[in-house]
Design an enzyme around this catalytic site. Structure first.
Site, PDB file in Angstrom:
ATOM      1  N   GLY A 146      40.125  38.696 -17.018  1.00 24.05           N
ATOM      2  CA  GLY A 146      40.013  37.570 -15.906  1.00 24.05           C
ATOM      3  C   GLY A 146      40.756  37.844 -14.574  1.00 24.05           C
ATOM      4  N   CYS A 147      41.483  38.918 -14.314  1.00 20.94           N
ATOM      5  CA  CYS A 147      42.193  39.380 -13.504  1.00 20.94           C
ATOM      6  C   CYS A 147      41.831  38.768 -12.038  1.00 20.94           C
ATOM      7  CB  CYS A 147      42.599  40.728 -13.017  1.00 20.94           C
ATOM      8  SG  CYS A 147      43.749  41.089 -11.880  1.00 20.94           S
ATOM      9  N   GLY A 148      42.434  37.848 -11.384  1.00 17.52           N
ATOM     10  CA  GLY A 148      41.784  37.276 -10.109  1.00 17.52           C
ATOM     11  C   GLY A 148      42.189  37.886  -8.909  1.00 17.52           C
TER      12      GLY A 148
ATOM     13  N   CYS B 223      43.076  41.527  -9.052  1.00 14.98           N
ATOM     14  CA  CYS B 223      43.474  42.961  -9.280  1.00 14.98           C
ATOM     15  C   CYS B 223      42.643  43.785  -8.176  1.00 14.98           C
ATOM     16  CB  CYS B 223      42.698  43.145 -10.604  1.00 14.98           C
ATOM     17  SG  CYS B 223      41.161  42.520 -11.193  1.00 14.98           S
TER      18      CYS B 223
END
Length: 283
Positions: A108-110, A112
């Site tokens: 769920g890296c917003g 990256c």
């Protein structure tokens, strides 16, 4: 396609001794976002509602302005992940190569792959005035959230994002191991269904970070509610985007951090108990 929930065996230890049993856990897999054959980003997420995710991610990233700009979509499963293939018109795809992330991000890296501070904290879209909501409506919306979180009921390990309107209740709910993914999935569904986000509120089960505000602004919702707390940057971003940010929403109430005029508080109660909302320092 992979099942979003798996059953695993595990050993349980308690003070009375050890035993074995089965537990439901959410699946997590690599999701590669590609446009016109080129990889843009690789995220980790739950393999469910992937069409919604692909469209919502494309919208929140600014790759496309509308879902209609995505000419075709295909999800192709591999041993180690799923490739979400999208094809855009040539003129839309031209600018993608310069922004391509081509990196693997955590769950769920917003943000990256972002390689500049200005891109990470870019201004959110400014939402319209939308409508006002009574406190009872906010409480009813949040109360309706938990019973519909099918994966979380099984696993207690995923986030949810939902959209609620007074006329329809919860219109849509999406779940994912990543909070950003859940919100992107919701955004993709709302865009495809052509739902006017100004008529309702976005509901979240996660903390409110700046990316969650940016994504809510891209959706066009003027009010967002979360069970957890916001960061200071998220509050500043919500203030700038004209979004009413409601957080720490529990069974006994909630806290309003920005633009409280959309929540119909009694004037006397607001002066006696909610004066802190009128003096929030977001500088």
């Amino acid at each position: 396609m992979l099942d979003p929930v798996r059953s695993v065996t595990r050993t349980i230890w308690r003070s009375i001794g050890a035993s074995t049993g089965v537990r439901a856990v959410p699946e997590e897999t690599a999701l590669a976002i590609t446009y016109n054959g080129g990889t843009y980003a690789v995220m980790m997420g739950t393999p469910q509602d992937l069409h919604d995710f692909a469209i919502g991610f494309s919208l929140s990233e600014g790759v496309v302005a509308t879902a209609a700009e995505i000419q075709s979509f295909e999800a192709v499963e591999f041993d180690d992940g799923v490739e979400l293939r999208m094809w855009l018109a040539p003129d839309t795809a031209e600018g993608i190569s310069a922004r391509r992330r081509q990196i693997a991000g955590p769950t769920g890296c917003g943000l990256c792959g972002i390689d500049s501070i200005s891109e990470a904290v870019k201004p959110a879209a400014i939402v319209g005035e939308g409508r006002a909501f009574a406190p009872e409506e906010i409480m009813a919306a949040m109360a309706a959230l938990s019973p519909l979180q099918a994966i979380n009921i099984e696993t207690r390990a995923v986030h949810a994002a939902a959209f609620w309107t007074p006329a329809r209740g919860i219109v849509a709910l999406r779940e994912d191991v990543g909070r950003h993914n859940a919100l992107d999935k919701l955004a993709g569904h709302l865009a495809q269904a052509k739902i006017d986000a100004s008529e309702g509120m976005v509901l979240l089960t996660s903390r409110v970070s700046v990316e969650m505000v940016q994504k809510t602004a891209a959706i066009g919702a003027s009010l967002m509610v979360s069970v957890s707390a916001p960061t200071a940057l998220a509050i500043r971003m919500a203030e700038e985007a004209h979004i009413t940010l409601v957080a720490i929403a529990r069974a006994d109430g909630f806290e309003i951090f920005t633009h409280p005029h959309r929540v119909g508080l009694d004037a006397t109660q607001e002066n006696d108990h909610g004066h802190e909302h009128a003096h929030i320092d977001v500088a």
